[in-house]
Design a protein around this motif. Sequence first.
Motif, mmCIF file in Angstrom:
data_model
loop_
_atom_site.group_PDB
_atom_site.id
_atom_site.type_symbol
_atom_site.label_atom_id
_atom_site.label_comp_id
_atom_site.label_asym_id
_atom_site.label_seq_id
_atom_site.Cartn_x
_atom_site.Cartn_y
_atom_site.Cartn_z
ATOM 1 N N GLN A 1 10.254 11.868 17.475
ATOM 2 C CA GLN A 1 10.727 10.506 17.262
ATOM 3 C C GLN A 1 10.034 9.869 16.065
ATOM 4 O OE1 GLN A 1 10.690 8.183 20.880
ATOM 5 N NE2 GLN A 1 11.470 9.863 22.111
ATOM 6 N N TRP A 2 9.175 10.610 15.389
ATOM 7 C CA TRP A 2 8.519 10.140 14.162
ATOM 8 C C TRP A 2 8.872 11.069 13.021
ATOM 9 C CZ3 TRP A 2 5.518 11.563 10.097
ATOM 10 C CH2 TRP A 2 4.922 10.537 9.340
ATOM 11 N N ASP B 1 1.095 0.876 13.545
ATOM 12 C CA ASP B 1 2.321 1.299 14.231
ATOM 13 C C ASP B 1 2.734 2.724 13.890
ATOM 14 O OD1 ASP B 1 3.081 0.964 11.616
ATOM 15 O OD2 ASP B 1 4.683 -0.483 12.022
ATOM 16 N N GLY B 2 1.884 3.426 13.106
ATOM 17 C CA GLY B 2 2.177 4.811 12.784
ATOM 18 C C GLY B 2 2.953 4.999 11.502
ATOM 19 N N TYR B 3 3.262 3.920 10.809
ATOM 20 C CA TYR B 3 4.060 4.050 9.603
ATOM 21 C C TYR B 3 3.279 3.713 8.338
ATOM 22 C CZ TYR B 3 7.929 5.288 12.474
ATOM 23 O OH TYR B 3 8.738 5.983 13.358
ATOM 24 N N VAL C 1 8.016 4.956 5.659
ATOM 25 C CA VAL C 1 6.598 5.275 5.805
ATOM 26 C C VAL C 1 5.854 4.902 4.531
ATOM 27 C CG1 VAL C 1 4.903 7.086 6.278
ATOM 28 C CG2 VAL C 1 7.176 7.191 7.346
ATOM 29 N N THR C 2 4.713 4.220 4.684
ATOM 30 C CA THR C 2 3.820 3.935 3.564
ATOM 31 C C THR C 2 2.702 4.954 3.554
ATOM 32 O OG1 THR C 2 4.292 1.557 3.636
ATOM 33 C CG2 THR C 2 2.258 2.238 2.538
ATOM 34 N N LEU C 3 2.542 5.631 2.435
ATOM 35 C CA LEU C 3 1.543 6.687 2.279
ATOM 36 C C LEU C 3 0.470 6.180 1.325
ATOM 37 C CD1 LEU C 3 4.128 9.581 1.806
ATOM 38 C CD2 LEU C 3 2.897 9.005 3.916
ATOM 39 N N VAL C 4 -0.740 6.005 1.841
ATOM 40 C CA VAL C 4 -1.827 5.371 1.081
ATOM 41 C C VAL C 4 -2.775 6.450 0.549
ATOM 42 C CG1 VAL C 4 -3.711 3.692 1.179
ATOM 43 C CG2 VAL C 4 -1.664 3.366 2.598
ATOM 44 N N THR C 5 -3.222 6.269 -0.684
ATOM 45 C CA THR C 5 -4.212 7.165 -1.261
ATOM 46 C C THR C 5 -5.219 6.377 -2.080
ATOM 47 O OG1 THR C 5 -4.593 9.036 -2.764
ATOM 48 C CG2 THR C 5 -2.709 7.618 -3.242
ATOM 49 N N HIS C 6 -6.445 6.906 -2.157
ATOM 50 C CA HIS C 6 -7.456 6.307 -3.024
ATOM 51 C C HIS C 6 -7.317 6.825 -4.447
ATOM 52 C CE1 HIS C 6 -9.369 10.209 -2.246
ATOM 53 N NE2 HIS C 6 -10.077 9.991 -3.337
#
Length: 316
Positions: free
Chosen positions: A25-26, A86-88, A31-36
């Motif tokens: 279900q995911w 929320d997992g996103y 989706v936001t994908l964060v990186t440094h």
Amino acid sequence: MRKTTMLLSTLVVLPLAMPVVADTQWPTQDVTLVTHSSSGGGGDVMLRNMGRTLEQKFGINTVVDNRVGGSGAVAMSWMANQAPNDGYTILSVTPTQLITPLRAPGIPTYQDLTPIARLLTDPTTLYVHENSQFESIEELLQHARENPRSLSIGIGSAGSLDQLVLQNFARETDIDVRTIPHEGGGDAVVALLGEHVDAVIGEPGQALTHLESGTLRMLAVFQEERLETYPEVPTLQELGYEVISNKFRGVFGPPDMDPELVEEIGHTLRDIVNDEPWKTYWGEGSMTPSYLGHEEFTEFLHVANEELREFVEGLQ
């Protein structure tokens, strides 16, 4: 001879997961994908390939959010204090997310966030510009010994695994060089392309296009065996210098995530291992799929954190 090994004792390489039909279900929304990392850096490239794979497989949209600064501190702090859980919104992680809090207490640690999964292990290498006078690692070492501090070697960021590898490389080979940190591996590669540094220590993936075209030339691999994609490049171990490094790549979420959701995200990311462009990304980058779910990844991080704590303390 002293053996300097970074994260090798905690490296568990698992068999490739077989492709499966997605029944999770995911993800069901963007989706936001964060990186440094800055644009073109290792974390940035990883997430852009992950994002495209998720978009094609699940019909959702993804965005890469580059939160650069403080050797990962900016991204970790935002994830710990502001990101929705929320997992996103998920964060790409490497040993940087362990090293930076060890060097600067007060920055959120892996225990302040939610480890979701380890996905890949990434070799550390050394490469130079095609115009470099050095055709081999032996030539570079000889020049460095004869001309102390004449060479500048770029790294992704201050306090990163690359810096620790470089410091141990210099100790083990008895050379004295200038360390040039950047805001990420992509920026270090740009500096090398402009011939502003003499060499860069980093993973193949962040310089892949330039290595393939011959604009950059790999001289050494910091692991026990040669890379299948660059079989002509020697390991330092072959030359008697046992500086070994394997960088893990994984993802964290914000604190207090739903355990079932954490498991779902991990399983989805495990199961895209043979989907494109993810498969091409890790294959061409000489990486190894090495999935660990939440519990195993957390245990791995406990051990790796202690290894790095001893290592960091030993350098001060």
